[in-house]
Motif scaffolding. Sequence first.
Motif, mmCIF file in Angstrom:
data_model
loop_
_atom_site.group_PDB
_atom_site.id
_atom_site.type_symbol
_atom_site.label_atom_id
_atom_site.label_comp_id
_atom_site.label_asym_id
_atom_site.label_seq_id
_atom_site.Cartn_x
_atom_site.Cartn_y
_atom_site.Cartn_z
ATOM 1 N N ALA A 182 0.838 -1.206 0.000
ATOM 2 C CA ALA A 182 0.000 0.000 0.000
ATOM 3 C C ALA A 182 0.869 1.251 0.000
ATOM 4 N N LEU A 183 1.986 1.221 0.740
ATOM 5 C CA LEU A 183 2.913 2.358 0.728
ATOM 6 C C LEU A 183 3.547 2.518 -0.655
ATOM 7 N N LYS A 184 3.924 1.398 -1.254
ATOM 8 C CA LYS A 184 4.504 1.418 -2.596
ATOM 9 C C LYS A 184 3.538 2.037 -3.599
ATOM 10 N N ALA A 185 2.255 1.668 -3.487
ATOM 11 C CA ALA A 185 1.250 2.176 -4.407
ATOM 12 C C ALA A 185 1.105 3.682 -4.292
ATOM 13 N N LYS A 186 1.413 4.213 -3.114
ATOM 14 C CA LYS A 186 1.339 5.650 -2.895
ATOM 15 C C LYS A 186 2.639 6.368 -3.267
ATOM 16 N N GLY A 187 3.642 5.590 -3.643
ATOM 17 C CA GLY A 187 4.918 6.186 -4.026
ATOM 18 C C GLY A 187 5.753 6.633 -2.849
ATOM 19 N N ILE A 188 5.482 6.094 -1.660
ATOM 20 C CA ILE A 188 6.240 6.466 -0.469
ATOM 21 C C ILE A 188 7.470 5.577 -0.363
ATOM 22 N N PRO A 189 8.659 6.144 -0.337
ATOM 23 C CA PRO A 189 9.882 5.334 -0.240
ATOM 24 C C PRO A 189 9.915 4.527 1.050
ATOM 25 N N ILE A 190 10.511 3.333 0.973
ATOM 26 C CA ILE A 190 10.549 2.402 2.098
ATOM 27 C C ILE A 190 11.979 1.926 2.311
ATOM 28 N N ALA A 191 12.411 1.945 3.575
ATOM 29 C CA ALA A 191 13.730 1.420 3.922
ATOM 30 C C ALA A 191 13.597 0.377 5.022
ATOM 31 N N LEU A 192 14.498 -0.588 5.004
ATOM 32 C CA LEU A 192 14.608 -1.572 6.062
ATOM 33 C C LEU A 192 15.872 -1.263 6.848
ATOM 34 N N VAL A 193 15.740 -1.150 8.167
ATOM 35 C CA VAL A 193 16.882 -0.853 9.037
ATOM 36 C C VAL A 193 16.921 -1.925 10.119
ATOM 37 N N THR A 194 17.815 -2.875 9.966
ATOM 38 C CA THR A 194 17.850 -4.022 10.868
ATOM 39 C C THR A 194 19.221 -4.201 11.488
ATOM 40 N N LEU B 271 19.417 7.257 10.408
ATOM 41 C CA LEU B 271 19.932 8.443 9.717
ATOM 42 C C LEU B 271 20.532 8.059 8.364
ATOM 43 N N ALA B 272 21.204 6.911 8.319
ATOM 44 C CA ALA B 272 21.787 6.441 7.062
ATOM 45 C C ALA B 272 20.702 6.107 6.050
ATOM 46 N N ALA B 273 19.627 5.485 6.510
ATOM 47 C CA ALA B 273 18.528 5.126 5.609
ATOM 48 C C ALA B 273 17.850 6.376 5.054
ATOM 49 N N ALA C 24 19.149 9.335 4.732
ATOM 50 C CA ALA C 24 20.083 9.987 3.805
ATOM 51 C C ALA C 24 20.103 9.276 2.461
ATOM 52 N N ALA C 25 20.074 7.938 2.487
ATOM 53 C CA ALA C 25 20.085 7.168 1.238
ATOM 54 C C ALA C 25 18.823 7.407 0.427
ATOM 55 N N LEU C 26 17.711 7.651 1.110
ATOM 56 C CA LEU C 26 16.454 7.944 0.423
ATOM 57 C C LEU C 26 16.352 9.405 0.012
ATOM 58 N N GLY C 27 17.227 10.238 0.552
ATOM 59 C CA GLY C 27 17.177 11.662 0.251
ATOM 60 C C GLY C 27 16.048 12.371 0.957
ATOM 61 N N VAL C 28 15.647 11.874 2.130
ATOM 62 C CA VAL C 28 14.531 12.439 2.891
ATOM 63 C C VAL C 28 15.017 12.876 4.269
ATOM 64 N N ASP C 29 14.604 14.054 4.702
ATOM 65 C CA ASP C 29 14.912 14.539 6.043
ATOM 66 C C ASP C 29 14.371 13.530 7.059
ATOM 67 N N PRO C 30 15.194 13.080 8.016
ATOM 68 C CA PRO C 30 14.701 12.096 8.998
ATOM 69 C C PRO C 30 13.493 12.571 9.790
ATOM 70 N N ARG C 31 13.316 13.871 9.924
ATOM 71 C CA ARG C 31 12.143 14.400 10.624
ATOM 72 C C ARG C 31 10.877 14.184 9.800
ATOM 73 N N ARG C 32 11.040 13.833 8.529
ATOM 74 C CA ARG C 32 9.899 13.573 7.653
ATOM 75 C C ARG C 32 9.695 12.078 7.426
ATOM 76 N N CYS C 33 10.307 11.280 8.302
ATOM 77 C CA CYS C 33 10.213 9.827 8.196
ATOM 78 C C CYS C 33 9.406 9.253 9.357
ATOM 79 N N ALA C 34 8.719 8.151 9.079
ATOM 80 C CA ALA C 34 8.093 7.352 10.136
ATOM 81 C C ALA C 34 8.977 6.138 10.382
ATOM 82 N N VAL C 35 9.277 5.874 11.648
ATOM 83 C CA VAL C 35 10.065 4.710 12.044
ATOM 84 C C VAL C 35 9.142 3.718 12.741
ATOM 85 N N PHE C 36 9.186 2.464 12.308
ATOM 86 C CA PHE C 36 8.370 1.390 12.887
ATOM 87 C C PHE C 36 9.292 0.469 13.683
#
Length: 219
Positions: free
Chosen positions: A92-104, A145-147, A149-161
Amino acid sequence: MKANNDIACLFDLDGVLVDSERIYTKIWEAIEKQWPRGIENFAYKIKGTTLEDILERYFPEEVRKDVTNELIRLEGMMIYGPMPGAIEFLDALKAKGIPIALVTSSNELKMDHLWHDMPGFKEKFDVIITGDEVNNSKPDPEGYLAAAAALGVDPRRCAVFEDSLQGVKAGKAAGAFVIGIAGTLKASDIQPFSDIVVNRVADIYPEKLEETLRLRVKS
């Protein structure tokens, strides 16, 4: 990669997207019985941290190789599968064009096993940051922070799960909007470092999340 979007979603793996945390708890309880650390709730205290950090912090050098080999042996018997609704949520996120990162905090050996068990799962992510790629384990925000930066998005504009205490602390330290996933720990344990707490990622509505992040951008 560089994303054209101004928001993004960054996910922990075990206990958030993959149904494995209960097994890992049993694995580390078994390891702790073999090499007692004398630490109450040891298997829970180490959740979200890298193997390197666990070994250096809790095990003397002379047993680290044996601990690692036992972990590899027990991990090798695991069969990975998604948490309920996780794949659908990513799609559903992909369909909306929202970039997704995995941080493990997981290493490449474990990830190769997981990719084998879950074909097509790796391709869900625009960026993947593993424990082998960071110098500082969670609760340090380096991975998130690395994820971002790699996506080119301000971390304050990211949701972390995240589902672990170390993880929600890392997300908060990164300046992200933190969504705590209860289950591995009680909701009350992760609430102080989360903006909201839910039982699983599927409890989040992608439209509402997008709206929340965009309002956060403007604030």
